[in-house]
Design an enzyme around this catalytic site. Sequence first.
Site, PDB file in Angstrom:
ATOM      1  CG  ASP A  43      -1.710   1.227   1.408  1.00 22.16           C
ATOM      2  OD1 ASP A  43      -2.273   1.695   0.414  1.00 22.16           O
ATOM      3  OD2 ASP A  43      -1.770   1.733   2.542  1.00 22.16           O
ATOM      4  CG  ASP A  67      -1.867   7.499   0.826  1.00 18.53           C
ATOM      5  OD1 ASP A  67      -0.934   7.468   0.009  1.00 18.53           O
ATOM      6  OD2 ASP A  67      -2.873   8.211   0.678  1.00 18.53           O
TER       7      ASP A  67
END
Length: 489
Positions: free
Chosen positions: A274, A276
């Site tokens: 991922d 963020d």
Amino acid sequence: MTANSSPSKCSRPSLGAGQRRSSSYLREHQQYRPPSNRPDNHFGIDTVVEDLGTTSITPPQQQTYTQISHFNGIPSPENPPRIVESGLNHELSHTNCAPKPGQRTNRLIATIFYKSNNPRLSNAFPSPQKAPSPVPADSDVPSTDLAAAVAPSSTIENFPLEPPTEASEPEPLDHVYGSYVSPLCITSFLHLMGSFPVPPGSPEPTSSHRCLDDPTHPLVVELVLSPAPAPDYLSLDDLRRHELIYRFEREWNVDVALQPDTLWRRHPRLVVFDMDSTLITQEVIDLLAATITEPADLAGRVANITHRAMLGELEFDAAFRERVALLKGLPETIFENLRPVLKVTNGVKPLLRALKRLGVKTAVLSGGFLPLTKWLAGELGIDYAHANEVVIEDGKLTGEVKGIIVGKERKRDLLVEIAEKEGFSLDQVVAVGDGANDLLMMEKAGLGVAWNAKPRVQMEAGARLNGETILELLYLFGFTREEIELLTA
């Protein structure tokens, strides 16, 4: 040259009765001794007399000491094999050896991480991190957190019917036995794992351990348990969430990652991240909202929606569209302006360098925005980058999203697509994330890792990392600190 003239050489075996201690030639010269019920390192009078042999006992003033060598016999199940010679001390153990022909390996790997950056405070002392506990007016206890076993009131009518929340929290044993993965911590874990049944017909359970970072005060220890608990009694997913494991982690201030001992644990082929709060420490959409001054509460509203979506309280797709709509009117140059603001998570750059040296492919699947995700992937040398595309007209964001939103289902599908394109099985894939929208891709991968994640993600993921550097991911593959330093040099 005779044996007497060369004391460094042993004499050849002989059938002479004078050189035998027993009536058995095989027992004497193959140096086999039957199993003994005596405890290790205990030598009774019979053993002393037998080992002395023909040694003569002289008066104290004339006494000379004869060195009695360690016994190097033929191993037996009752007497574990061990070689002890000058300069050599080696145990011939088959704990981690290949299984017998026709059998399969059934070992469980437990990697224990001490959470050195998150020390727990003992229940016996006030916690400065919490607000003072309310104390009844009639109490003679000072208005601070109550110590363990201290009543909250001196009046029987005011006693609580249930114990305070703090009382159910286990006492932090690392305060007593060492702020690292101590020997007693390992012993406690082995005792815990011994309470789970093993498959019928399995040999006696065995275990071994390696300190992956430091042999004296290790913060990361890898345990090999054989055999693994019976899967029909307790699946691996259930074992990871077991109440005893959770309590152990709380007592010793550690995280425990449980993995089957397979080839792909040590040799993954694809690692998916991922973006963020994983590859970077911020949420990009919150950074974008912070650039808008009108209305004044916009940044707070966007941040609140982000937080609830990451916790899994809101459906990610709908929450993302709602937040993007609030960004209507921002100039498209805002993405370039945010590049210097992005803070890469500690350890990301050396981790990616190590994965590249190992020939591992990497990907970033982001619920953020493609212009920033693609730029960051190029800066870090990541092979694949996927994120959301926003609609831009006349140089400004319209508040709309183009195509399929990269939410939890899309992340899962992209992981499968990349693995198929590269020819990797899903067992060879590792997925790392922090939010609820990462759970499906983490479930699909061979190993899902929650990085400083939200509570629900911590519970659902196959492994948890709550340290200061994401480089600790390499410990889950079985690498030692020395090997990690070589890979990242």
